[in-house]
Design a protein around this motif. Sequence first.
Motif, PDB file in Angstrom:
ATOM      1  N   ASP A  40       0.449  -6.579  -4.941  1.00  0.00           N
ATOM      2  CA  ASP A  40      -0.284  -5.530  -4.170  1.00  0.00           C
ATOM      3  C   ASP A  40       0.692  -4.444  -3.687  1.00  0.00           C
ATOM      4  N   TRP A  41       0.727  -3.214  -4.530  1.00  0.00           N
ATOM      5  CA  TRP A  41       1.423  -1.846  -4.268  1.00  0.00           C
ATOM      6  C   TRP A  41       0.948  -1.188  -3.054  1.00  0.00           C
ATOM      7  N   ASP A  42       0.006  -1.394  -2.660  1.00  0.00           N
ATOM      8  CA  ASP A  42      -0.795  -0.490  -1.445  1.00  0.00           C
ATOM      9  C   ASP A  42       0.002  -0.868  -0.115  1.00  0.00           C
ATOM     10  N   SER A  43      -0.024  -2.114   0.014  1.00  0.00           N
ATOM     11  CA  SER A  43       0.643  -2.523   1.469  1.00  0.00           C
ATOM     12  C   SER A  43       1.968  -1.781   1.544  1.00  0.00           C
ATOM     13  N   PRO A  44       2.935  -1.977   0.641  1.00  0.00           N
ATOM     14  CA  PRO A  44       4.279  -1.390   1.049  1.00  0.00           C
ATOM     15  C   PRO A  44       4.169   0.002   1.122  1.00  0.00           C
ATOM     16  N   LEU A  45       3.477   0.704   0.264  1.00  0.00           N
ATOM     17  CA  LEU A  45       3.103   2.302   0.460  1.00  0.00           C
ATOM     18  C   LEU A  45       2.490   2.471   1.855  1.00  0.00           C
ATOM     19  N   SER A  46       1.632   1.781   2.226  1.00  0.00           N
ATOM     20  CA  SER A  46       0.879   2.222   3.665  1.00  0.00           C
ATOM     21  C   SER A  46       1.951   1.767   4.605  1.00  0.00           C
ATOM     22  N   PHE A  47       2.750   0.837   4.751  1.00  0.00           N
ATOM     23  CA  PHE A  47       3.613   0.742   5.598  1.00  0.00           C
ATOM     24  C   PHE A  47       4.763   1.778   5.666  1.00  0.00           C
ATOM     25  N   VAL A  48       5.233   2.252   4.667  1.00  0.00           N
ATOM     26  CA  VAL A  48       6.284   3.288   4.489  1.00  0.00           C
ATOM     27  C   VAL A  48       5.419   4.819   4.897  1.00  0.00           C
ATOM     28  N   GLN A  49       4.521   4.788   4.658  1.00  0.00           N
ATOM     29  CA  GLN A  49       3.569   6.235   5.112  1.00  0.00           C
ATOM     30  C   GLN A  49       3.773   6.067   6.718  1.00  0.00           C
ATOM     31  N   ARG A  50       3.394   4.977   7.089  1.00  0.00           N
ATOM     32  CA  ARG A  50       3.201   5.074   8.579  1.00  0.00           C
ATOM     33  C   ARG A  50       4.851   4.947   9.332  1.00  0.00           C
ATOM     34  N   SER A  51       5.526   4.227   8.770  1.00  0.00           N
ATOM     35  CA  SER A  51       6.946   4.038   9.196  1.00  0.00           C
ATOM     36  C   SER A  51       7.779   5.366   9.052  1.00  0.00           C
ATOM     37  N   ALA A  52       7.525   6.144   8.175  1.00  0.00           N
ATOM     38  CA  ALA A  52       8.477   7.399   7.819  1.00  0.00           C
ATOM     39  C   ALA A  52       7.456   8.558   8.702  1.00  0.00           C
ATOM     40  N   GLY A  53       6.398   8.394   8.977  1.00  0.00           N
ATOM     41  CA  GLY A  53       5.369   9.392   9.656  1.00  0.00           C
ATOM     42  C   GLY A  53       5.002  10.467   8.473  1.00  0.00           C
TER      43      GLY A  53
END
Length: 485
Positions: free
Chosen positions: A462-475
């Motif tokens: 599931d590559w989408d979950s790490p991408l989504s987290f970093v998108q939110r965390s990094a703004g």
Amino acid sequence: MIRTGQDYIDSIRDGRRVWMNGERVADVTRHPMFKPIVDIRARIYDMQHEAAFRDRMTWLDENGEPSSIALKLPRTQADWQAKRLATDTVLDEVGGVVTRVGDETIGEMWSLFDGQEILNEVDPTFSRNIRHHVDKAIRADPFHVSANTDPKGDRSKRPQDQDPDMLLHVVRETDAGIVVRGAKYETAAAYANQAFTKPTIANWGDAALSDYAVGFVCDFSSPNLKFICRTGFAGRAPAEDYPLSNRYDEVEALVIFDDVLIPWENVLFYRHTKAATFIRATLHRYSAFAFVQRNLKLADMMIGTALFNVRQTGLDRQQAVQEKLARLACYREGINAHLTAAIATAEPSPGGLLMPNQSLLFSGRVLACSQLHEMMHLARELCGGQICVTPDAAAFADPETGPWLEKFYTINDAWAATDRRRLLAYGRDLLNSDYAGHRLTFQLFAQSPPFAHLAAVYRNFDWDSPLSFVQRSAGLDPRVLDRAS
């Protein structure tokens, strides 16, 4: 519904044409290099009928008939727990690891069962055929294996640009079925009943049709089949010195399809590259579970052998030794964790079955296979050099040399020379012998090469979950997710 061991033995006395060491084998059930593994497969069949094992190895179908748990379609987590218990029961009873005995290959048929919509695009008959064969396996309880690897030839060329038989292909159609020609390497084929035969090509380019895009169930009693086997390990040396080689060798064969007729009812897809691509991508969706589970038992064998060796002489008190044992334990528990979690987080399949969590299962396979050689070397270190220098059993039994070996191999009252020799012979066969090297190579490539193991993880993680987290965390701008997909 479930066979006996004698039923199985009778079923492979069908006049099949088998060769080993340049000689025709008259009866694989009696040949010394086949008989040990044939007897183990027969024992597995008999276990299904015995009170001590029946509840762990069989289930009652809708008609109240007993059927093999190994062949049951998995629809619940309980089904997978039962399959895992059944496999452990078999390995514990036979006392070693056997890999190609049916339960780890029938899952490939379930993968194609999931692809019925794709089969229907070409011909609904193919979809009916896969349902029929999945049901037939449950009812007839055959010894079912897998046919994948071709001789291949020059892989820089297309099959059509060299001897076309280097890859199995259809040579003509008849009213009765298709006629195929070529060859496949298959473990256990010489003493099995049937195989799910399919192409190894993963990338068909833009080809929509191909005579090489064929999948079918092959009945091994079919005329025009020839089985040319590698030399077995059983019988090469005394069983007292090579206890694993003489019992658990699963003999491979180059199966020659010399214009073999495959009845239409056994054809699962034909001239359909989309179906061939699908089965290559999903082939181990289910079967990887039993394959990885066997690595768990292999880890137990290495741990037990190494631990006995270091405890004999008190070396288990040394920190360096404990660290090596701990690494073996981490390897073992890593496999166990992946298997357990793959069931606990199992996923619905496209065909309505329940498949182990794919990312966890294939990650567990990478762990089990990619670290196996390192764990074998750790176990060698813990066993010490005596596994490669100890004299054979005959020397211990000889009246002149025996007393000297008794003197130097007895450690204490608990470890007399006889048991010490047996353990060292077991360790040698597990870690150092021709059989040990064969097993290591087999585990690396039996379910495709290591790069394909990693490709399976890449496709299922599931590559989408790490991408989504970093998108939110990094703004980050949410639109980066679209650009990253």
